[in-house]
Design an enzyme around this catalytic site. Structure first.
Site, PDB file in Angstrom:
ATOM      1  N   PRO A   9     -30.535   7.993  -2.992  1.00  0.00           N
ATOM      2  CA  PRO A   9     -30.563   6.206  -2.911  1.00  0.00           C
ATOM      3  C   PRO A   9     -31.588   5.641  -4.002  1.00  0.00           C
ATOM      4  O   PRO A   9     -32.565   5.278  -3.750  1.00  0.00           O
ATOM      5  CB  PRO A   9     -31.340   6.288  -1.512  1.00  0.00           C
ATOM      6  CG  PRO A   9     -32.076   7.513  -1.360  1.00  0.00           C
ATOM      7  CD  PRO A   9     -31.316   8.435  -2.269  1.00  0.00           C
ATOM      8  N   GLU A  10     -31.085   5.264  -4.982  1.00  0.00           N
ATOM      9  CA  GLU A  10     -31.595   4.093  -5.967  1.00  0.00           C
ATOM     10  C   GLU A  10     -30.561   2.994  -5.774  1.00  0.00           C
ATOM     11  O   GLU A  10     -29.502   3.496  -5.046  1.00  0.00           O
ATOM     12  CB  GLU A  10     -31.768   4.535  -7.410  1.00  0.00           C
ATOM     13  CG  GLU A  10     -32.930   5.758  -7.362  1.00  0.00           C
ATOM     14  CD  GLU A  10     -33.459   5.960  -8.802  1.00  0.00           C
ATOM     15  OE1 GLU A  10     -33.479   4.894  -9.626  1.00  0.00           O
ATOM     16  OE2 GLU A  10     -34.242   6.880  -9.025  1.00  0.00           O
ATOM     17  N   ASN A  64     -37.222   6.277  -9.065  1.00  0.00           N
ATOM     18  CA  ASN A  64     -38.154   7.074  -9.899  1.00  0.00           C
ATOM     19  C   ASN A  64     -37.482   7.728 -11.080  1.00  0.00           C
ATOM     20  O   ASN A  64     -37.782   7.863 -12.337  1.00  0.00           O
ATOM     21  CB  ASN A  64     -38.819   8.314  -9.105  1.00  0.00           C
ATOM     22  CG  ASN A  64     -39.968   8.934  -9.653  1.00  0.00           C
ATOM     23  OD1 ASN A  64     -40.852   8.245 -10.621  1.00  0.00           O
ATOM     24  ND2 ASN A  64     -40.387   9.987  -9.360  1.00  0.00           N
ATOM     25  N   ARG A 124     -46.546   9.199  -7.316  1.00  0.00           N
ATOM     26  CA  ARG A 124     -45.228   9.361  -7.481  1.00  0.00           C
ATOM     27  C   ARG A 124     -45.209  10.158  -8.903  1.00  0.00           C
ATOM     28  O   ARG A 124     -46.135   9.966  -9.517  1.00  0.00           O
ATOM     29  CB  ARG A 124     -44.230   8.128  -7.809  1.00  0.00           C
ATOM     30  CG  ARG A 124     -44.246   7.314  -6.316  1.00  0.00           C
ATOM     31  CD  ARG A 124     -43.765   8.063  -5.163  1.00  0.00           C
ATOM     32  NE  ARG A 124     -42.299   8.762  -5.159  1.00  0.00           N
ATOM     33  CZ  ARG A 124     -41.160   7.881  -5.343  1.00  0.00           C
ATOM     34  NH1 ARG A 124     -41.171   6.642  -5.023  1.00  0.00           N
ATOM     35  NH2 ARG A 124     -39.957   8.695  -5.493  1.00  0.00           N
ATOM     36  N   LYS A 182     -32.538  -1.693  -2.912  1.00  0.00           N
ATOM     37  CA  LYS A 182     -32.097  -0.444  -2.070  1.00  0.00           C
ATOM     38  C   LYS A 182     -31.819  -0.675  -0.594  1.00  0.00           C
ATOM     39  O   LYS A 182     -31.799   0.403   0.057  1.00  0.00           O
ATOM     40  CB  LYS A 182     -33.315   0.674  -2.204  1.00  0.00           C
ATOM     41  CG  LYS A 182     -33.532   1.130  -3.375  1.00  0.00           C
ATOM     42  CD  LYS A 182     -35.104   1.677  -3.710  1.00  0.00           C
ATOM     43  CE  LYS A 182     -35.350   1.907  -5.150  1.00  0.00           C
ATOM     44  NZ  LYS A 182     -36.755   2.360  -5.343  1.00  0.00           N
TER      45      LYS A 182
END
Length: 275
Positions: free
Chosen positions: A2-3, A167, A255, A52
């Site tokens: 999920p981006e 990310n 992250r 998102k």
DNA sequence: GAATTATGCCCAT
DNA sequence: TGGGCCTAATTCC
């Protein structure tokens, strides 16, 4: 995965399969039973996405807001005679004709009014996948970055600065631009930030079209292998594909951040003197 | 079979 | 800054 590209792709698919149709909505897991009952038997007007988050507009001004978070997944399938038994923890199942969609593990799955959904969407940053005719989204992005004293690596992950980048795209966009993730937003000339915006548009459109995050142009024509596909993402300790230096890893706002310390540098000296 | 990990984000401190 | 959420796939014994 999920981006933003995944979410837009799902919204497109929802419109194709379920758009304009009356849906059967259930919650096999039970955690969304009350919500499902409120939209079961209603017509899906439209699916749309910002960053998102995906929004499903139903009749009677009800909108289902879905955010997959880090675990969430969709599964679309067809069936012949009877709908198959749900496998695992299925939060919501949508059924029309001989097709269904299962949603598992979302961070958010809330029924709100369509008006509330519009307000929420407005609070998000510009989305490279939501085209506009006057480049106002690009301008918002440039403005937010170049006036910030926060690191560019943080800004690209901030959904109020730009919606949809995660990310993987952060790491790859910064490598493609050869930019140091720790350089501050205000250090950059506008032209460089515009370049990142356009590159994000390009990469994420490929993501929507293929369902895969392809960030190395030489992989565009071949289906890239699942692992070790990127320039720097998840390649810590491996040689940089450009200069051979070991790819670095660090935590940035808890992250994982991946980058090449040799290839990726702060903006040019001339630009720094200007600011 | 257990432990670890994940493309996210909220909240408390 | 760290914990929690919540699920499935991958990795480690």
């Amino acid at each position: 995965m999920p981006e933003g590209h995944t979410v837009h792709r799902t919204a497109n698919h929802f419109n194709e399969v379920f758009g304009g149709k009356v849906l059967e909505v259930i919650s096999p897991q039970g955690r969304f039973s009350a919500g499902a009952a409120q939209i079961d038997g209603l017509k899906l007007i439209e699916a749309w996405a910002v960053g998102k988050q995906m929004f499903l507009n139903f009749e009677n001004d009800l909108t289902l807001r879905i955010h997959l978070g880090i675990y969430g997944k969709w599964n679309f399938a067809k069936f012949k005679e009877v709908v198959p038994e749900p496998v695992g923890q299925v939060r919501v199942r949508f059924i029309v004709g001989n097709q269904f969609a299962d949603l598992r593990g979302p961070t958010a799955c809330d029924l709100i009014t369509t008006q509330e959904a519009l307000v929420l969407a407005k609070q998000l940053g510009p989305d490279p996948l939501n085209p506009d005719s006057d480049s106002s989204q690009e301008s918002r992005f440039v403005q937010k970055i170049t006036t910030s004293k926060r690191a560019i690596g943080l800004l690209l992950m901030d959904q109020s600065v730009v919606a949809g980048i995660g990310n993987v795209y952060r790491a790859e966009l910064l490598f493609r631009a050869r930019l140091d993730p720790y350089a501050l937003g205000s250090m950059f000339p506008e032209s460089v930030i515009r370049g990142i915006w356009h590159d994000a548009e390009t990469l994420m459109k490929v993501g929507v079209a293929t369902g895969i995050m392809i960030t190395r142009d030489e992989l565009l024509d071949a289906l890239p292998a699942k692992v070790d596909r990127y320039f720097v993402y998840k390649r810590e300790g491996l040689p940089c594909r450009v200069c051979g230096t070991e790819v670095s890893i660090a935590l940035m706002a808890s992250r994982k951040l991946y980058w090449c310390t040799k290839c990726q540098t702060p903006p040019a000296t001339a630009a720094k003197i200007e600011t």
